[in-house]
Design an enzyme around this catalytic site. Structure first.
Site, PDB file in Angstrom:
ATOM      1  N   SER A 274     -18.944   6.283  -1.519  1.00  0.00           N
ATOM      2  CA  SER A 274     -18.281   5.241  -0.899  1.00  0.00           C
ATOM      3  C   SER A 274     -18.758   5.145   0.474  1.00  0.00           C
ATOM      4  CB  SER A 274     -16.917   5.974  -0.868  1.00  0.00           C
ATOM      5  OG  SER A 274     -16.022   5.137  -0.294  1.00  0.00           O
ATOM      6  N   HIS A 275     -18.327   5.346   1.487  1.00  0.00           N
ATOM      7  CA  HIS A 275     -18.569   5.180   2.801  1.00  0.00           C
ATOM      8  C   HIS A 275     -19.457   6.066   3.518  1.00  0.00           C
ATOM      9  CE1 HIS A 275     -15.103   7.763   2.725  1.00  0.00           C
ATOM     10  NE2 HIS A 275     -15.112   8.210   3.895  1.00  0.00           N
TER      11      HIS A 275
ATOM     12  N   ASP B  40     -17.366  -1.445   3.131  1.00  0.00           N
ATOM     13  CA  ASP B  40     -18.298  -0.285   3.148  1.00  0.00           C
ATOM     14  C   ASP B  40     -19.190  -0.068   1.951  1.00  0.00           C
ATOM     15  OD1 ASP B  40     -16.377  -0.011   0.911  1.00  0.00           O
ATOM     16  OD2 ASP B  40     -16.381   2.093   1.171  1.00  0.00           O
TER      17      ASP B  40
ATOM     18  N   ASP C 208     -19.557   1.184  -0.982  1.00  0.00           N
ATOM     19  CA  ASP C 208     -19.351   0.640  -2.359  1.00  0.00           C
ATOM     20  C   ASP C 208     -18.143  -0.564  -2.388  1.00  0.00           C
ATOM     21  OD1 ASP C 208     -16.997   2.195  -1.550  1.00  0.00           O
ATOM     22  OD2 ASP C 208     -16.691   2.897  -3.704  1.00  0.00           O
TER      23      ASP C 208
ATOM     24  N   ASP D 171     -14.926  -0.885  -1.470  1.00  0.00           N
ATOM     25  CA  ASP D 171     -13.512  -0.700  -1.736  1.00  0.00           C
ATOM     26  C   ASP D 171     -12.785  -0.542  -0.467  1.00  0.00           C
ATOM     27  OD1 ASP D 171     -14.299   1.827  -0.927  1.00  0.00           O
ATOM     28  OD2 ASP D 171     -13.469   2.988  -2.702  1.00  0.00           O
ATOM     29  N   ARG D 172     -13.365  -0.797   0.872  1.00  0.00           N
ATOM     30  CA  ARG D 172     -12.822  -0.754   1.909  1.00  0.00           C
ATOM     31  C   ARG D 172     -13.066  -1.869   2.919  1.00  0.00           C
ATOM     32  NH1 ARG D 172     -12.350   5.560   3.951  1.00  0.00           N
ATOM     33  NH2 ARG D 172     -12.663   6.497   1.939  1.00  0.00           N
TER      34      ARG D 172
ATOM     35  N   LYS E 177      -9.066   0.391  -4.499  1.00  0.00           N
ATOM     36  CA  LYS E 177      -8.793  -0.576  -3.388  1.00  0.00           C
ATOM     37  C   LYS E 177      -9.929  -1.418  -3.702  1.00  0.00           C
ATOM     38  CE  LYS E 177     -10.384   3.344  -0.742  1.00  0.00           C
ATOM     39  NZ  LYS E 177     -10.008   4.553  -1.549  1.00  0.00           N
TER      40      LYS E 177
END
Length: 573
Positions: A114-115, A279, A281, A283-284, A378
């Site tokens: 992710s982030h 971010d 991947d 999703d943010r 998300k």
């Protein structure tokens, strides 16, 4: 043609417990002999993927290409019928969710942390998503973890690596591999959700309304180029840091005011009206214009308020939801519009249950995650385009005055009031200290020692009304999630939440969420105060009551997420 399946002897590794975001460790941990193979085999031992379709993709971080080939070898050895793989192993998390759903795949394996930072000395992750496109529930992740503790062998086939740079179909042992365009299906999805024609007309008619998207060298660069430049006609100069890199350019691909300073600095310097970042991947998201920052809590609430201008919601909104630490702004929208709403633990799988049951349309988490039931993750780019759709609709109603981000915020506050909100992140702190902090809060909860206690601050007195540990019973499957965070409530309606986070690869992360509500009749001056001013006293009390500095040994947080444009956060870079 027959293909020999080899069984390789192995031994269990400790600590391969996946959370809702999968298994995350340092790259060097995954590079240990058999480590990645063990976990991948545990996934296939926990699902029935024989002759089924599995999606593979990721955010392009370091160690992704090698891991994709490992998954293909082991998956084929376990009888997977077909793999759908993003070109160059790239698929944003929401795009992967869409692919799983669109092509009715059995599930998907996502390679992402992710982030979190990437590179040979940073983080890697493997996550399994189920057939609805969302993160695997605990019933699956618990089974995977159990398999990692007893594994003795893993199955592989020997075959040359698949060329993931070429779109097309190929045979791989007994399986088929389909390498697809990572972007095309996702662009089609969004074009069916938003009013692209309205957005394009607005952007073409407002030369002074400049847009800048910062991909932070994460996965969303190609998606942004296809949507903002290709579909919406913006110039290439509207993009920066949009080439995905294995180490994210040496940066931290987390779209907040601390780590997305590359966006903030350019937006302020060049007076850009609408800036956004995503971010690692995808999703943010963060929405940030010149002198205008939108907290994620406000962002999801505003999208819900304006939902009727988005074509996807033309038949109405089913329900709204937020994670427990997220401010209650979206609750106010739900009440005003007569919609069902939910407060759930942190973790997108809880939203997915409600969506699958037809009870939820729009939801969000304060950790810069916003989305809807179009996928089961998300979706950062979705949220950014949602804001452009809202701004285009608002300006269509205002031909003589340009409506910007701050205008949208002020209108919302004057209708619903404002939930002043901030989050303090203390990253990679001592696990012992973090656990002692939680223990101290739990003792106060059990004894009631803090109830009705009065605490003096520099801005006034605060009286603690209650202290509880958030617990959630899922209304769909009746599963119970306990110990989701300690919540301190105050007599004026304010609250402070303390949570341990499991998204890092080492040490502990403590997050502190502070919220204070001001009613709409307080007036413009009160509603538009800097968040630091509105929350100053409450933050003092929160730190003192929890003894946070004492337990964590930190004078300052690693990251402060503020809800205004004061530039105090740059000191934390």
């Amino acid at each position: 043609m027959s293909f020999q399946v080899k069984e390789i002897s192995t031994k269990p590794f400790e600590g391969q417990k996946p959370g809702t975001s999968g298994l995350r460790k340092r790259v060097k941990v995954f590079q240990q002999p058999h480590y990645t193979e063990n976990f991948v085999q545990a996934i296939f031992d926990s699902i029935d993927a024989k002759d089924k379709t599995i999606v593979i993709g990721g955010d392009g971080r370091y160690f992704t290409p090698e891991t994709v080939q490992t998954i293909l070898k082991i998956g084929s050895g376990n009888g997977v019928g077909k793999f759908i793989v993003g070109k160059d192993a790239i698929l944003s998390t929401p795009a992967a969710s869409n692919i799983i759903r669109k092509y009715k795949a059995y599930g998907g394996i996502l390679l992402t942390a992710s982030h979190n930072p990437g590179g040979p000395d940073n983080d890697f992750g493997i996550k399994y998503n189920v057939e609805n496109g969302g993160p695997a529930p605990e019933s699956v992740t618990d089974k995977i973890f159990a398999k990692t503790k007893t594994i003795e062998t893993y199955k592989i086939i020997e075959a040359p690596p698949v060329d993931l740079s070429k779109i097309g179909e190929t045979s791989y042992g007994p399986s088929q591999v389909s390498v697809i365009d990572s972007v095309a299906d996702y662009v089609t999805l969004l074009e069916g959700i938003f009013d692209f024609s309205l957005i394009r007309q607005f952007l073409e008619s407002q030369n002074e309304f400049r847009v800048l998207f910062d991909g932070l060298h994460g996965v969303t660069g190609p998606y942004a180029r296809a949507i903002f430049v290709g579909s919406l006609g913006l110039p290439e100069s509207s993009l920066q840091n949009c080439v995905p890199l294995p180490d994210f350019g040496g940066g931290h691909p987390d779209p907040n005011l601390t780590y997305a300073h590359s966006l903030v600095e350019v937006v302020e310097k060049e007076n850009i009206a609408f800036g956004a970042a995503s971010d690692g991947d995808g999703d943010r998201n963060m929405i940030y214009g010149k002198g205008a920052f939108v907290t994620p809590s406000d962002s999801v609430a505003i999208i819900a308020h304006w939902a009727d201008v988005i074509p996807y919601f033309k038949d109405g909104v089913k329900g709204l939801a937020r994670s427990m630490p997220t401010s209650k702004a979206i609750d106010l929208v739900a009440k005003k519009k007569g919609l069902e709403y939910f407060e759930v633990p942190t973790g997108w799988k809880f939203f997915g249950n409600l969506m699958d049951a037809g009870r939820l349309s729009i939801c969000g988490e304060e950790s810069f995650g916003t989305g809807s039931d179009h996928v089961r993750e998300k979706d950062g780019v979705w949220a950014i385009v949602a804001w452009l759709n809202i701004l285009a609709a608002a300006n269509k109603k205002s031909p003589n005055k340009l409506i910007g981000i701050n205008d949208i915020l002020l209108e919302f506050y004057e209708i619903y009031g404002r939930s002043f909100f901030t989050r303090y992140d203390y990253e990679e702190v001592s696990s012992e200290g973090a656990n002692n902090l939680v223990k101290n809060l739990n003792e106060a909860l059990n004894t009631g020692s803090l109830n009705n206690s009065v605490h003096v601050s520099s801005t006034g007195d605060f009286t603690i009304a209650s202290l509880y540990n958030f617990e959630y019973t899922d209304p769909i499957d009746d599963s119970v999630s306990k110990n989701q965070g300690q919540v301190v409530t105050f007599s004026d309606g304010s609250r402070v939440v303390f949570r341990l986070s499991g998204t890092g690869s080492q040490g502990a992360t403590v997050r502190v969420y502070v919220e204070r509500y001001v009613a709409p009749d307080a007036g413009k001056e009160e509603l538009t105060k800097p968040a630091a001013e509105g929350l100053k006293g409450l933050i003092e009390v929160a730190l003192r009551v929890s003894k946070l500095k004492e337990y964590l040994g930190r004078e300052e947080p690693t990251v402060i997420t503020v809800s205004d444009c004061s530039f105090e956060f740059f000191a934390l870079r």
